[in-house]
Design a protein around this motif. Sequence first.
Motif, PDB file in Angstrom:
ATOM      1  N   TRP A 161      81.196  66.304   3.203  1.00 13.59           N
ATOM      2  CA  TRP A 161      80.545  67.095   2.190  1.00 13.59           C
ATOM      3  C   TRP A 161      79.782  66.415   0.971  1.00 13.59           C
ATOM      4  O   TRP A 161      78.925  67.074   0.478  1.00 13.59           O
ATOM      5  CB  TRP A 161      81.760  67.847   1.644  1.00 13.59           C
ATOM      6  N   GLY A 162      79.832  65.122   0.775  1.00  9.47           N
ATOM      7  CA  GLY A 162      79.515  64.547  -0.285  1.00  9.47           C
ATOM      8  C   GLY A 162      77.968  64.243   0.314  1.00  9.47           C
ATOM      9  O   GLY A 162      77.203  64.210  -0.500  1.00  9.47           O
ATOM     10  N   ASN A 163      77.749  63.889   1.404  1.00  7.37           N
ATOM     11  CA  ASN A 163      76.511  63.664   2.264  1.00  7.37           C
ATOM     12  C   ASN A 163      75.596  64.927   2.188  1.00  7.37           C
ATOM     13  O   ASN A 163      74.533  65.160   1.774  1.00  7.37           O
ATOM     14  CB  ASN A 163      76.615  63.029   3.591  1.00  7.37           C
ATOM     15  N   ILE A 164      76.358  65.876   2.437  1.00  7.47           N
ATOM     16  CA  ILE A 164      75.682  67.179   2.353  1.00  7.47           C
ATOM     17  C   ILE A 164      75.202  67.398   0.944  1.00  7.47           C
ATOM     18  O   ILE A 164      74.011  68.176   0.599  1.00  7.47           O
ATOM     19  CB  ILE A 164      76.445  68.501   2.806  1.00  7.47           C
ATOM     20  N   GLY A 165      75.951  67.394   0.045  1.00  8.79           N
ATOM     21  CA  GLY A 165      75.765  67.664  -1.273  1.00  8.79           C
ATOM     22  C   GLY A 165      74.509  66.839  -1.756  1.00  8.79           C
ATOM     23  O   GLY A 165      73.856  67.098  -2.681  1.00  8.79           O
ATOM     24  N   PHE A 166      74.934  65.537  -1.554  1.00 12.47           N
ATOM     25  CA  PHE A 166      73.804  64.616  -1.999  1.00 12.47           C
ATOM     26  C   PHE A 166      72.266  65.073  -1.023  1.00 12.47           C
ATOM     27  O   PHE A 166      71.366  64.955  -2.174  1.00 12.47           O
ATOM     28  CB  PHE A 166      74.067  63.235  -1.311  1.00 12.47           C
ATOM     29  N   GLY A 167      72.394  65.500   0.003  1.00 12.91           N
ATOM     30  CA  GLY A 167      71.101  65.739   0.541  1.00 12.91           C
ATOM     31  C   GLY A 167      70.405  66.959  -0.201  1.00 12.91           C
ATOM     32  O   GLY A 167      69.279  67.062  -0.316  1.00 12.91           O
ATOM     33  N   VAL A 168      71.458  67.918  -0.685  1.00 16.97           N
ATOM     34  CA  VAL A 168      70.683  69.231  -1.466  1.00 16.97           C
ATOM     35  C   VAL A 168      70.292  68.839  -2.673  1.00 16.97           C
ATOM     36  O   VAL A 168      69.249  69.392  -3.170  1.00 16.97           O
ATOM     37  CB  VAL A 168      71.968  70.286  -1.514  1.00 16.97           C
TER      38      VAL A 168
END
Length: 126
Positions: free
Chosen positions: A46-53
């Motif tokens: 979820w951290g990587n998804i949030g970072f991508g967004v």
Amino acid sequence: MNWIEFSGKALLAAFLIYCAAFVLLAIAVGGKRWSNRDPQAHARRWGNIGFGVAVVGFLAHAAYFVTRWIGSGHSPNSNMYEFITMLALAVMLAYIVVFLIYRNTLLGAFAVPLVILLIAYAAVFP
């Protein structure tokens, strides 16, 4: 549509994307204790998804900066509105660089709301 109108829409898009990134980063940090999950894998995913967004929001924010510069004919830091949005852009750039070095999602859960508040505060100075 002229450059200044487009820049306003780009900043609004960046604001909304940052809000979505904050929700995703909050899930990364706060959702570690959800049932039957590996906490490190959950935070990383979820951290990587949030970072991508957040990076997509940064690109929209950079589009605001460039189009505002083109539309106004000067660097967008001459009034309080432009200065605060530039400060928010700098904070976001610093977060992106530090995240790429340390991969710490907790930093994003602090930096992204700060950027959201800065943009919201800048909206008071049109």
